[in-house]
Design a protein around this motif. Structure first.
Motif, short mmCIF file in Angstrom:
data_model
loop_
_atom_site.label_atom_id
_atom_site.label_comp_id
_atom_site.label_asym_id
_atom_site.label_seq_id
_atom_site.Cartn_x
_atom_site.Cartn_y
_atom_site.Cartn_z
N LEU A 9 -30.02 21.65 50.86
CA LEU A 9 -28.93 20.87 51.42
C LEU A 9 -28.95 19.45 50.87
CD1 LEU A 9 -28.91 21.90 55.19
CD2 LEU A 9 -27.29 22.58 53.41
N ALA A 10 -27.77 18.97 50.52
CA ALA A 10 -27.59 17.57 50.12
C ALA A 10 -26.47 17.01 50.99
CB ALA A 10 -27.23 17.46 48.64
N GLU A 11 -26.84 16.18 51.94
CA GLU A 11 -25.87 15.59 52.87
C GLU A 11 -24.98 16.66 53.51
OE1 GLU A 11 -25.34 11.08 51.26
OE2 GLU A 11 -24.12 12.59 50.24
N LEU A 55 -44.77 28.11 29.18
CA LEU A 55 -45.98 27.31 28.98
C LEU A 55 -46.83 27.23 30.25
CD1 LEU A 55 -44.58 24.31 26.94
CD2 LEU A 55 -46.19 26.00 26.12
N GLY A 56 -46.18 27.49 31.40
CA GLY A 56 -46.91 27.41 32.65
C GLY A 56 -46.35 26.41 33.65
N TYR A 57 -45.18 25.83 33.35
CA TYR A 57 -44.55 24.88 34.26
C TYR A 57 -43.46 25.58 35.07
CZ TYR A 57 -46.79 21.27 31.44
OH TYR A 57 -47.71 20.49 30.80
N ALA A 58 -43.33 25.20 36.34
CA ALA A 58 -42.19 25.65 37.14
C ALA A 58 -41.00 24.74 36.86
CB ALA A 58 -42.55 25.61 38.62
N CYS A 59 -39.79 25.26 37.06
CA CYS A 59 -38.57 24.47 36.85
C CYS A 59 -37.58 24.74 37.97
CB CYS A 59 -37.91 24.80 35.51
SG CYS A 59 -38.88 24.37 34.06
N LEU A 60 -37.03 23.68 38.53
CA LEU A 60 -35.96 23.77 39.52
C LEU A 60 -34.70 23.22 38.86
CD1 LEU A 60 -35.07 24.36 42.49
CD2 LEU A 60 -35.54 21.93 42.95
N VAL A 61 -33.74 24.10 38.57
CA VAL A 61 -32.53 23.75 37.82
C VAL A 61 -31.34 23.87 38.76
CG1 VAL A 61 -31.19 24.21 35.75
CG2 VAL A 61 -33.64 24.76 35.79
N PHE A 62 -30.65 22.77 39.06
CA PHE A 62 -29.62 22.80 40.10
C PHE A 62 -28.26 22.33 39.59
CE2 PHE A 62 -31.18 18.44 40.42
CZ PHE A 62 -30.07 17.68 40.75
N ASP A 63 -27.23 22.76 40.33
CA ASP A 63 -25.87 22.27 40.13
C ASP A 63 -25.57 21.20 41.17
OD1 ASP A 63 -25.05 23.81 37.96
OD2 ASP A 63 -24.27 25.44 39.21
N TYR A 64 -24.91 20.13 40.74
CA TYR A 64 -24.49 19.10 41.68
C TYR A 64 -23.45 19.63 42.66
CZ TYR A 64 -26.47 15.88 38.21
OH TYR A 64 -27.30 15.23 37.34
N ARG A 65 -23.34 18.97 43.78
CA ARG A 65 -22.21 19.25 44.66
C ARG A 65 -20.88 19.07 43.91
NH1 ARG A 65 -23.13 15.11 49.31
NH2 ARG A 65 -24.46 14.15 47.73
N HIS A 66 -19.91 19.90 44.26
CA HIS A 66 -18.57 19.88 43.66
C HIS A 66 -18.51 20.55 42.29
CE1 HIS A 66 -17.23 17.03 46.78
NE2 HIS A 66 -18.38 16.41 46.57
N ASN A 81 -23.09 8.03 43.17
CA ASN A 81 -23.97 7.95 44.34
C ASN A 81 -24.26 9.32 44.92
OD1 ASN A 81 -24.25 5.14 44.25
ND2 ASN A 81 -22.36 4.84 45.41
N LYS A 82 -23.26 10.21 44.93
CA LYS A 82 -23.48 11.57 45.42
C LYS A 82 -24.48 12.30 44.52
CE LYS A 82 -19.39 12.82 48.08
NZ LYS A 82 -18.40 13.90 48.28
N GLN A 83 -24.34 12.14 43.22
CA GLN A 83 -25.26 12.84 42.33
C GLN A 83 -26.67 12.30 42.45
OE1 GLN A 83 -23.72 13.31 38.31
NE2 GLN A 83 -22.28 14.86 39.05
N LEU A 84 -26.82 11.01 42.66
CA LEU A 84 -28.16 10.47 42.88
C LEU A 84 -28.75 10.99 44.19
CD1 LEU A 84 -27.64 6.77 41.70
CD2 LEU A 84 -28.88 8.59 40.52
N GLN A 85 -27.92 11.18 45.20
CA GLN A 85 -28.39 11.79 46.44
C GLN A 85 -28.79 13.25 46.22
OE1 GLN A 85 -29.10 10.54 49.47
NE2 GLN A 85 -28.66 8.51 48.63
N ASP A 86 -28.06 13.95 45.35
CA ASP A 86 -28.42 15.33 45.02
C ASP A 86 -29.78 15.39 44.35
OD1 ASP A 86 -25.95 15.98 46.05
OD2 ASP A 86 -25.02 16.45 44.12
N TRP A 87 -30.06 14.44 43.49
CA TRP A 87 -31.39 14.38 42.85
C TRP A 87 -32.48 14.19 43.90
CZ3 TRP A 87 -33.52 15.55 38.35
CH2 TRP A 87 -32.69 15.76 37.24
N ILE A 118 -33.68 8.21 35.28
CA ILE A 118 -34.25 6.86 35.21
C ILE A 118 -34.09 6.15 36.55
CG2 ILE A 118 -34.02 4.58 34.16
CD1 ILE A 118 -33.08 6.03 31.58
N ALA A 119 -32.87 6.17 37.07
CA ALA A 119 -32.60 5.50 38.35
C ALA A 119 -33.41 6.14 39.48
CB ALA A 119 -31.10 5.58 38.66
N THR A 120 -33.52 7.45 39.48
CA THR A 120 -34.23 8.16 40.55
C THR A 120 -35.72 7.89 40.51
OG1 THR A 120 -32.54 9.90 40.55
CG2 THR A 120 -34.66 10.41 41.57
#
Length: 297
Positions: A9-11, A55-66, A81-87, A118-120
């Motif tokens: 959930l994101a907001e 290689l042995g790393y897990a990955c969480l790959v997501f779509d932004y809201r909208h 701002n919404k996308q930064l909240q999604d991150w 970078i911002a996150t």
């Protein structure tokens, strides 16, 4: 194999994601990933995640809201701002998992999301490392790369959309990628073909090559590169020398201010980096960076 469909959930809205898990008994470092301007996870992000997982790393790959498979109305609404909240929501979700190493969260972003990571990370001192590929770092530099007449047309449409949003009107849209001279967010000579080649053939006919135009007003004032001095984790900047979308000069200026930054420069353009030999060189450098800075247990 080893890819789960998950959501968080994101907001209050559900963001859909893939969780790639390596074949290991120990919780693995997790790389949180999302795409660039108006793009979705089906546009080649799986190619990166599969290599990291192998290689042995897990990955969480997501779509932004909208966008993509995630919730959010109206569709194709891009808001910084919404996308930064999604991150932030994606990272928080990753840290709730027992099948990943929650002390080793890596952020991976490309193009517009290359700025978001970078911002996150600047705001989250627990992030273990950052990979920022052909990153958008400087709204003024990207805006100045657009021909003046195109910029005027884009701005008029953006203002019309923004004004309409105040009165509840449906979004006024603008093409994400178009031919030179067209009214599009990205209209340099390499943009339309380069962007659309990332869309899988099965989704090409239904792919929405447009976005709510109001985002053009936010881009002008978005400078995630200014936060590079606040990054306290190892950060890899993969910079395209002939980038028409995120000019390399501005990106390098910001990247050199990262205390633990590492820079790799590629001769190709913004959209070349996702495919072929350029992809192989770039992901090779990213793998080397990961193995040095966030080693597996």
């Amino acid at each position: 194999m080893n890819r789960l469909d998950v959501e968080f959930l994101a907001e209050g809205s559900r963001c859909k994601a893939w969780l790639y898990l390596p074949k290991t008994k120990k919780p693995a470092p997790v790389i949180v990933m999302a795409h660039g301007l108006g793009s979705t996870r089906v546009m080649r992000l799986g190619a990166y995640a599969e290599r990291f997982r192998d290689l042995g790393y897990a990955c969480l790959v997501f779509d932004y809201r909208h966008f993509g498979d995630s919730e959010g109305e109206p569709r194709q609404l891009l808001d910084v701002n919404k996308q930064l909240q999604d991150w932030k929501a994606a990272i928080a979700f990753a840290r709730t998992r027992t099948d990943v190493d929650t002390d080793k969260v890596v952020l991976w972003g490309t193009s517009f999301s290359g700025g978001h990571v970078i911002a996150t990370a600047a705001d989250d001192q627990r992030v273990a490392a950052v990979i920022s590929q052909c990153p958008f770092t400087d709204g003024m530099a990207s805006s100045m790369a657009v021909p003046p007449l195109t910029s005027i047309k884009v701005t008029i449409r953006a203002l019309t959309d923004k004004l309409g949003s105040w009165f509840g009107a449906a979004p006024v849209t603008i093409a994400l990628a178009g031919k030179p001279g067209s009214t599009a967010m990205m209209s340099a000579a390499d943009c339309e073909q380069g962007y659309l080649q990332l869309v899988p053939d099965a989704a090409a006919k239904q792919f929405p090559n447009y976005v709510a135009a109001r985002i053009a007003l936010q881009i002008l004032t978005y400078f995630p590169g200014r936060k590079t001095p606040q990054l306290n984790c190892p950060t890899l900047f993969c910079v395209c020398e002939t980038d028409t979308v995120a000019p390399a000069k501005a990106t390098l200026r910001h990247a050199r201010r990262a205390p633990r930054g590492q820079i790799k420069i590629y001769k190709e353009g913004h959209f070349d980096i996702y495919l072929g030999d350029s992809f192989e060189r770039t992901i090779g450098d990213q793998i080397d960076f990961l193995q040095r800075t966030v080693p597996l247990n």
